[in-house]
Design an enzyme around this catalytic site. Structure first.
Site, mmCIF file in Angstrom:
data_model
loop_
_atom_site.group_PDB
_atom_site.id
_atom_site.type_symbol
_atom_site.label_atom_id
_atom_site.label_comp_id
_atom_site.label_asym_id
_atom_site.label_seq_id
_atom_site.Cartn_x
_atom_site.Cartn_y
_atom_site.Cartn_z
ATOM 1 C CG LEU A 276 59.514 48.354 58.890
ATOM 2 C CD1 LEU A 276 59.772 47.147 58.013
ATOM 3 C CD2 LEU A 276 60.123 49.610 58.271
ATOM 4 C CB VAL B 21 55.729 45.042 61.193
ATOM 5 C CG1 VAL B 21 56.259 43.859 61.994
ATOM 6 C CG2 VAL B 21 56.064 44.877 59.713
ATOM 7 C CE LYS C 2 52.841 33.894 63.561
ATOM 8 N NZ LYS C 2 52.171 34.609 64.687
ATOM 9 C CB THR D 297 41.429 27.497 48.021
ATOM 10 O OG1 THR D 297 42.804 27.449 48.399
ATOM 11 C CG2 THR D 297 40.554 27.182 49.217
ATOM 12 C CB VAL E 203 40.176 24.085 41.902
ATOM 13 C CG1 VAL E 203 39.224 23.874 40.724
ATOM 14 C CG2 VAL E 203 41.069 22.871 42.123
ATOM 15 N NE ARG F 217 50.202 45.910 40.261
ATOM 16 C CZ ARG F 217 49.400 44.849 40.269
ATOM 17 N NH1 ARG F 217 48.138 44.969 39.894
ATOM 18 N NH2 ARG F 217 49.855 43.676 40.649
ATOM 19 C CG ASP G 287 43.673 37.351 36.039
ATOM 20 O OD1 ASP G 287 44.472 38.296 36.058
ATOM 21 O OD2 ASP G 287 42.581 37.385 36.641
ATOM 22 C CG ASP H 282 42.671 41.311 35.551
ATOM 23 O OD1 ASP H 282 41.786 40.548 35.949
ATOM 24 O OD2 ASP H 282 43.851 41.277 35.981
HETATM 25 N N1 DCP Z 1 41.095 44.016 42.954
HETATM 26 C C1 DCP Z 1 40.912 44.632 44.190
HETATM 27 N N2 DCP Z 1 40.519 43.909 45.284
HETATM 28 C C2 DCP Z 1 40.293 42.585 45.175
HETATM 29 C C3 DCP Z 1 40.479 41.933 43.939
HETATM 30 C C4 DCP Z 1 40.880 42.683 42.834
HETATM 31 O O1 DCP Z 1 41.135 45.845 44.296
HETATM 32 N N3 DCP Z 1 39.910 41.894 46.254
HETATM 33 C C5 DCP Z 1 41.552 44.798 41.787
HETATM 34 C C6 DCP Z 1 43.022 45.098 41.923
HETATM 35 C C7 DCP Z 1 43.662 44.039 41.083
HETATM 36 C C8 DCP Z 1 42.665 43.906 39.949
HETATM 37 O O2 DCP Z 1 41.399 44.049 40.582
HETATM 38 O O3 DCP Z 1 44.938 44.440 40.622
HETATM 39 C C9 DCP Z 1 42.768 42.616 39.184
HETATM 40 O O4 DCP Z 1 42.658 41.507 40.068
HETATM 41 P P1 DCP Z 1 43.589 40.236 39.901
HETATM 42 O O5 DCP Z 1 43.153 39.266 40.929
HETATM 43 O O6 DCP Z 1 43.560 39.766 38.485
HETATM 44 O O7 DCP Z 1 45.034 40.736 40.352
HETATM 45 P P2 DCP Z 1 46.310 41.241 39.530
HETATM 46 O O8 DCP Z 1 45.993 41.414 38.075
HETATM 47 O O9 DCP Z 1 46.808 42.443 40.245
HETATM 48 O O10 DCP Z 1 47.390 40.094 39.715
HETATM 49 P P3 DCP Z 1 47.525 38.720 38.884
HETATM 50 O O11 DCP Z 1 48.776 38.820 38.065
HETATM 51 O O12 DCP Z 1 47.653 37.671 39.931
HETATM 52 O O13 DCP Z 1 46.294 38.557 38.049
HETATM 53 MG MG MG Z 2 45.082 39.905 37.015
HETATM 54 MN MN MN Z 3 41.649 39.035 37.344
#
Ligand code: DCP
Ligand code: MG
Ligand code: MN
Length: 327
Positions: free
Chosen positions: A61, A64, A71, A100, A102, A182, A189, A191
């Site tokens: 794949l 991998v 592993k 981490t 927090v 999505r 959280d 966004d």
């Molecule tokens: N993002 C990114 N690269 C990163 C951090 C974030 O491309 N290093 C973009 C894609 C993420 C979006 O920002 O989907 C929001 O970040 P979140 O950390 O809130 O991630 P998600 O909303 O996808 O997941 P969760 O349900 O954990 O908040």
């Molecule tokens: Mg998010």
């Molecule tokens: Mn976020």
């Protein structure tokens, strides 16, 4: 697409140990390269429809390599991974990983705290002099911030956000991005992405976002500030007596809105793939714009984007609905 650790994923046990190794590399070793490699492998295995029966099969794949394939063999043969056992038995690694979690505490700060003798969240509560405002709020809401947010609660928060912004100006546009967009049943959280037709790239956003945050505080939705810049707010919100939730708000220029929506919808692994594809097609894609790379290596002018689909079209990448981007 399946969540790497969801039960319908027939390879979820591999995904779990790979995700755990990823966190260890990020938090303890601060090796983002290995972090990404483990996450990529977990995501590829999660999307694989049949049960992997050997390291060799996994090795075929994309994502991998030799080390991960070994592993998988070890896990299949012994039911565990010695590397993970060792990590679990190491008190300092375990403590760094814990701290981490927090909000506001990154790998470097976590290590520093552990070296100063902080081993647990309880210890941290007795050593708050070492923490900044963001970290103090993160600690205060440690339990709440770890709880997933159900979709219907985000829908409710979205309604309040939209109503408050409409009050400030009916021309505000609001999109809740991230895992919610999505289609995930629950999120880590919230966004929120904002734009206004009178704010375009090159303009100074002045105190526009602060005005928004103040309105959200006045109506009682926003309950904590972690940080506030001119285009980025990190904070928390709460509905009635439900848990306190992490809320991120970004203000984006009107002409960059679709690139921002695409970026903040993610997932981060999907973004990586799409940006790599864009580069292969001769474009640089980021959260602001899509631009031709240009023969001299200097990026060209931003392409005109009227919707998310335009971005896929320009780089000849098959369109994926937000629900199909959770790889
Ligand atoms: N993002 C990114 N690269 C990163 C951090 C974030 O491309 N290093 C973009 C894609 C993420 C979006 O920002 O989907 C929001 O970040 P979140 O950390 O809130 O991630 P998600 O909303 O996808 O997941 P969760 O349900 O954990 O908040
Ligand atoms: Mg998010
Ligand atoms: Mn976020």
């Amino acid at each position: 697409r399946k969540n790497p650790s969801s039960s319908e994923n027939v390879n979820h046990d591999f995904c779990e140990f790979l995700s755990e190794l990823a966190e260890y590399e990020k938090n303890v070793n601060r090796n983002i390269y290995k972090y990404n490699a483990y996450r990529k492998a977990a995501s590829v295995l999660a999307a694989h429809p049949t049960r992997i029966k050997s390291g060799k099969e996994a090795r075929a794949l994309n994502g991998v390599g030799d080390k991960i394939s070994k592993k998988i063999d070890e896990f299949l043969q012994t039911g565990k991974l010695q590397k993970l056992e060792n990590i679990h038995n190491d008190a300092s690694s375990t403590a760094i990983n814990l701290l981490t979690r927090v909000s506001g505490i990154g790998p470097a700060k976590a290590r520093q705290l552990v070296e100063a003798g902080v081993q647990s969240i309880e210890d941290l509560r007795k050593n708050t002099d070492k923490l900044n405002h963001h970290q103090l709020v993160g600690l205060k809401h440690f339990d709440d911030f770890e709880k997933k947010i159900p979709r219907d609660e985000i829908e409710e928060i979205e309604k309040i956000l939209k109503a408050q912004l409409h009050n400030l100006s009916p021309e505000y546009e609001v999109t809740i991005c991230g895992s919610y967009r999505r289609g995930k049943p629950e999120s880590g959280d919230i966004d929120a992405l904002l734009t206004h037709p009178s704010y375009i790239s090159g303009d100074n956003p002045k105190n526009r976002l602060e005005t928004v945050v103040e309105a959200l505080e006045r109506c009682g939705l926003v309950t904590e500030r972690l940080s506030l810049g001119s285009t980025k707010f990190m904070g928390a919100c709460q509905l009635k007596n439900l848990p306190t939730r992490r809320l991120d708000i970004r203000l984006t220029p009107h002409d960059q809105y679709h690139c921002s929506v695409l970026y903040f919808t993610g997932s981060d692994l999907f973004n990586k793939d799409m940006r790599a594809h864009a580069l292969e097609a001769g474009f640089t894609l980021n959260e602001y714009t899509l631009r031709p790379v240009g023969s001299t290596g200097v990026p060209g002018e931003p392409l005109p984007i009227t919707c998310e689909e335009d971005i896929f079209d320009f780089i000849n990448f098959p369109y994926k609905t937000p629900n199909e981007r959770s790889k």
